[in-house]
Design a protein around this motif. Structure first.
Motif, PDB file in Angstrom:
ATOM      1  N   PRO A 151       0.831  -1.203   0.000  1.00  0.00           N
ATOM      2  CA  PRO A 151       0.000   0.000   0.000  1.00  0.00           C
ATOM      3  C   PRO A 151       0.867   1.255   0.000  1.00  0.00           C
ATOM      4  O   PRO A 151       1.968   1.259   0.549  1.00  0.00           O
ATOM      5  CB  PRO A 151      -0.791  -0.124   1.307  1.00  0.00           C
ATOM      6  CG  PRO A 151       0.067  -0.989   2.184  1.00  0.00           C
ATOM      7  CD  PRO A 151       0.740  -1.951   1.256  1.00  0.00           C
ATOM      8  N   LEU A 152       0.377   2.282  -0.643  1.00  0.00           N
ATOM      9  CA  LEU A 152       1.107   3.538  -0.669  1.00  0.00           C
ATOM     10  C   LEU A 152       0.969   4.231   0.681  1.00  0.00           C
ATOM     11  O   LEU A 152      -0.099   4.232   1.296  1.00  0.00           O
ATOM     12  CB  LEU A 152       0.550   4.461  -1.769  1.00  0.00           C
ATOM     13  CG  LEU A 152       0.673   3.977  -3.211  1.00  0.00           C
ATOM     14  CD1 LEU A 152      -0.017   4.958  -4.146  1.00  0.00           C
ATOM     15  CD2 LEU A 152       2.114   3.804  -3.600  1.00  0.00           C
ATOM     16  N   ASN A 153       2.057   4.833   1.162  1.00  0.00           N
ATOM     17  CA  ASN A 153       1.948   5.602   2.394  1.00  0.00           C
ATOM     18  C   ASN A 153       1.358   6.976   2.091  1.00  0.00           C
ATOM     19  O   ASN A 153       1.137   7.345   0.938  1.00  0.00           O
ATOM     20  CB  ASN A 153       3.309   5.700   3.096  1.00  0.00           C
ATOM     21  CG  ASN A 153       4.341   6.431   2.266  1.00  0.00           C
ATOM     22  OD1 ASN A 153       4.037   7.429   1.617  1.00  0.00           O
ATOM     23  ND2 ASN A 153       5.577   5.958   2.291  1.00  0.00           N
ATOM     24  N   VAL A 154       1.083   7.735   3.144  1.00  0.00           N
ATOM     25  CA  VAL A 154       0.394   8.999   2.966  1.00  0.00           C
ATOM     26  C   VAL A 154       1.230   9.985   2.150  1.00  0.00           C
ATOM     27  O   VAL A 154       0.681  10.831   1.422  1.00  0.00           O
ATOM     28  CB  VAL A 154       0.023   9.602   4.340  1.00  0.00           C
ATOM     29  CG1 VAL A 154       1.277  10.007   5.122  1.00  0.00           C
ATOM     30  CG2 VAL A 154      -0.923  10.778   4.192  1.00  0.00           C
ATOM     31  N   GLN A 156       3.277   9.226  -0.418  1.00  0.00           N
ATOM     32  CA  GLN A 156       3.117   8.858  -1.830  1.00  0.00           C
ATOM     33  C   GLN A 156       1.712   9.165  -2.330  1.00  0.00           C
ATOM     34  O   GLN A 156       1.523   9.650  -3.457  1.00  0.00           O
ATOM     35  CB  GLN A 156       3.443   7.377  -2.009  1.00  0.00           C
ATOM     36  CG  GLN A 156       4.896   7.020  -1.710  1.00  0.00           C
ATOM     37  CD  GLN A 156       5.086   5.520  -1.538  1.00  0.00           C
ATOM     38  OE1 GLN A 156       4.260   4.835  -0.939  1.00  0.00           O
ATOM     39  NE2 GLN A 156       6.171   5.009  -2.084  1.00  0.00           N
ATOM     40  N   LYS A 157       0.711   8.851  -1.511  1.00  0.00           N
ATOM     41  CA  LYS A 157      -0.669   9.107  -1.920  1.00  0.00           C
ATOM     42  C   LYS A 157      -0.886  10.583  -2.199  1.00  0.00           C
ATOM     43  O   LYS A 157      -1.521  10.960  -3.189  1.00  0.00           O
ATOM     44  CB  LYS A 157      -1.633   8.644  -0.828  1.00  0.00           C
ATOM     45  CG  LYS A 157      -1.820   7.139  -0.728  1.00  0.00           C
ATOM     46  CD  LYS A 157      -2.817   6.812   0.381  1.00  0.00           C
ATOM     47  CE  LYS A 157      -3.045   5.315   0.495  1.00  0.00           C
ATOM     48  NZ  LYS A 157      -3.994   4.982   1.601  1.00  0.00           N
ATOM     49  N   THR A 158      -0.353  11.424  -1.330  1.00  0.00           N
ATOM     50  CA  THR A 158      -0.518  12.864  -1.508  1.00  0.00           C
ATOM     51  C   THR A 158       0.170  13.346  -2.774  1.00  0.00           C
ATOM     52  O   THR A 158      -0.409  14.115  -3.560  1.00  0.00           O
ATOM     53  CB  THR A 158       0.039  13.615  -0.284  1.00  0.00           C
ATOM     54  OG1 THR A 158      -0.701  13.234   0.877  1.00  0.00           O
ATOM     55  CG2 THR A 158      -0.044  15.116  -0.476  1.00  0.00           C
ATOM     56  N   ARG A 160       0.926  11.712  -5.487  1.00  0.00           N
ATOM     57  CA  ARG A 160       0.244  11.224  -6.688  1.00  0.00           C
ATOM     58  C   ARG A 160      -1.081  11.957  -6.903  1.00  0.00           C
ATOM     59  O   ARG A 160      -1.461  12.244  -8.047  1.00  0.00           O
ATOM     60  CB  ARG A 160       0.034   9.717  -6.583  1.00  0.00           C
ATOM     61  CG  ARG A 160       1.339   8.918  -6.702  1.00  0.00           C
ATOM     62  CD  ARG A 160       1.120   7.449  -6.342  1.00  0.00           C
ATOM     63  NE  ARG A 160       0.261   6.791  -7.312  1.00  0.00           N
ATOM     64  CZ  ARG A 160       0.691   6.198  -8.422  1.00  0.00           C
ATOM     65  NH1 ARG A 160       1.990   6.196  -8.713  1.00  0.00           N
ATOM     66  NH2 ARG A 160      -0.153   5.618  -9.245  1.00  0.00           N
ATOM     67  N   ALA A 161      -1.794  12.255  -5.825  1.00  0.00           N
ATOM     68  CA  ALA A 161      -3.049  12.992  -5.963  1.00  0.00           C
ATOM     69  C   ALA A 161      -2.807  14.392  -6.504  1.00  0.00           C
ATOM     70  O   ALA A 161      -3.547  14.890  -7.372  1.00  0.00           O
ATOM     71  CB  ALA A 161      -3.768  13.054  -4.620  1.00  0.00           C
ATOM     72  N   ASP A 423      -4.687   7.828 -13.697  1.00  0.00           N
ATOM     73  CA  ASP A 423      -3.622   7.451 -12.779  1.00  0.00           C
ATOM     74  C   ASP A 423      -2.364   8.168 -13.251  1.00  0.00           C
ATOM     75  O   ASP A 423      -2.071   8.168 -14.446  1.00  0.00           O
ATOM     76  CB  ASP A 423      -3.410   5.935 -12.790  1.00  0.00           C
ATOM     77  CG  ASP A 423      -2.356   5.498 -11.783  1.00  0.00           C
ATOM     78  OD1 ASP A 423      -1.148   5.692 -12.075  1.00  0.00           O
ATOM     79  OD2 ASP A 423      -2.704   4.959 -10.725  1.00  0.00           O
TER      80      ASP A 423
END
Length: 522
Positions: A151-154, A156-158, A160-161, A423
């Motif tokens: 799972p992506l950590n916060v 990476q998620k941020t 990418r968003a 994506d």
């Protein structure tokens, strides 16, 4: 019609990200009123702002990053006590693998159109397109179970968003002039997401909060917003700078960090040779001591927010560029920035960079002088600066000789192929391969803005690889000649049209179009 198409090509390529495939009105609208088509976006200041579900403010992101770091620390400490091996947070998937395409390396853009066709004719069919070496099956090894993706950590998620929101905006806008302005100013006032987790977390928010609201506003306001943003303070270490005579400086036996002050003068405003000295750099560094952001404990304010730490600020008046600034705390630094923003060297430096970015690597001196005068007369009105550029004769008479940067190339390709990204992974991987990782320049001077920087043979080869992969994936469903009409219509050269017509397959023709001068030049 050919002349109108040429003006439309200039409008879309020089000031925007190229025409959108499937949007037949782009070239028609641009051809009917080229200047009006470009300037229409300047009449919608709110259109520069970027809001999307899930995008948060810098303090919110800072608190999330601090909480994540605390969780990781606690997990590692617990694992160490239990004697279990510790694991680092999941890292992003490698994005620097290069496709195993045997195209020759020593190609220049002028020879691409004649040489790529034969090489692509020998390539595998689209169903078996070449893959990176690391993805080729190992026939000697037994089949292994596919590992479950981590799972992506916060962080990476941020990232990418934020990247997805920016890419989608650039893909969907009519012309893209204001988005190009955002890219220009974001690179001028650059930070690097590679600095650390906070920098990666804040990279998109920095652009949304410090750049976008001021792209059509005043330069002085953008300068203040940039230099007070936690992302810039963290990137250039100003949170570590203490006035030698301040309470914190005396207690900790630490002093100035001049990184931010130096880059403000050298890269953000006056420019090299702009009339400042090392003494001025040191004075500005003293003036902006105490400019920092609240840490995870929130002792100075909301964690992740800009704060002025009086205990770290150098007391007393300071002499900068021949003027004395009285000890007024935070206001001392804000007054200094306001004066630097209005300095004649700043006007000349900004006008030169602006013309170099949009018109030519060697900026026409007369146009630079006119834009410099506009900057001075309007007190740094950036909308007036952009308008003067579009209204200039040079903007429409100069040939399209600048090579698109990797970011411009991948966005223009996505627009033409009518691919709205869902994506960001493919775009981010391609930008890494091409040497322009998103929001991650190698230094505070940002990515280069000349054709020579992006026209090296290795870079051209990688663009060919990417174009070939796009053609292999999408070519069967696209008529390349229709695509050429969307891209350039009558402004397309005879050589480009013939090359596409002679392609061995639709996939090959799409790749040839993406590598054509009409797509590579702006």
């Amino acid at each position: 019609m050919a002349r109108d198409s040429q003006a439309a090509l200039v409008a879309l390529n020089r000031f925007g990200f190229g025409a959108r495939g499937g949007a037949s009105g782009d070239l028609i609208n641009a051809a009917s009123d080229p200047r009006g088509f470009v300037k229409a976006e300047l009449a919608r200041p709110s259109g520069v702002l970027l809001e999307a579900p899930g995008l948060q403010s810098t303090p919110q992101l800072g608190q999330a990053a601090f909480a994540y770091q605390d969780q990781v620390k606690q997990a590692r400490e617990a694992a160490a006590k239990a004697g279990a091996p510790t694991e680092a947070p999941p890292a992003p998937a490698p994005a620097d693998q290069k496709p195993d395409n045997k195209l020759r390396r020593n190609l220049s853009l002028n020879t691409v159109m004649t040489e790529i066709a034969g090489q692509m004719a020998e390539a595998k069919p689209s169903g078996s397109a070449a893959k990176p070496d690391s993805m080729q099956p190992n026939v000697a090894a037994p089949p292994a179970a596919k590992p479950s993706p981590q799972p992506l950590n916060v962080i990476q998620k941020t990232f990418r968003a934020e990247a997805l929101a920016r890419l989608q905006r650039a893909t969907l806008v009519d012309c893209g002039f204001t988005e190009r302005l955002v890219v220009f100013w974001s690179n001028h006032f650059c930070i690097s997401a590679n600095k650390g987790e906070l920098a990666r977390m804040w990279a998109g928010a920095f652009e949304r909060e410090a750049i976008r609201p001021h792209v059509l506003g005043r330069f002085a306001d953008m300068l203040k917003a940039v230099e007070q943003h936690p992302a810039m303070l963290f990137f250039l270490d100003n949170q570590q700078s203490l006035g030698p005579d301040s309470r914190a400086g005396q207690n900790r036996k630490r002093g100035l960090n001049e990184n931010l002050a130096r880059e403000i003068m050298e890269l953000h405003t006056l420019g090299v040779g702009g009339g400042y000295t090392q003494e001025d750099v040191t004075s500005l560094a003293r003036i902006i001591t105490g400019w920092t952001f609240a840490g995870r404990q929130g002792q100075l304010g909301v964690p992740g927010s800009f704060v002025f730490n009086t205990n770290a600020h150098q007391p007393g008046p300071q002499m900068l560029l021949g003027k004395t600034y009285e000890p007024t705390g935070l206001a001392q630094g804000e007054a200094a920035l306001a004066d630097i923003a209005r300095h004649p060297s700043t006007a000349n430096f900004i006008a030169t960079k602006f013309v170099r970015h949009f018109i030519a690597d060697d900026p026409p001196p007369a146009l630079v002088a006119r834009l410099r005068d506009v900057f001075v007369k309007t007190d740094g009105d950036l909308k007036a600066l952009a308008t003067a550029l579009v209204d200039s004769g040079e903007a429409w008479q100069a040939p399209l000789t600048k090579m698109r940067s990797p970011y411009d190339f991948v966005v223009a390709s996505g627009r033409l192929l009518a691919r709205v990204p869902e994506d960001p992974g493919g775009y981010l991987n391609n930008l890494n391969l091409l040497g322009q990782p998103l929001w991650s320049p190698a230094g505070p001077n940002g990515f280069p803005d000349t054709s020579a920087a992006w026209a090296a043979p290795e870079g051209i080869k990688l663009r060919l690889d990417i174009a070939s992969q796009m053609g292999a994936r999408l070519g069967n469903n696209i008529d390349p000649l229709d695509l050429l009409e969307f891209a350039a219509a009558d402004a397309a050269s005879v050589e480009t049209r013939r090359t596409i017509e002679r392609a061995e397959s639709r996939q090959q023709a799409v790749a040839l179009l993406l590598m054509s001068p009409e797509m590579q030049r702006r």
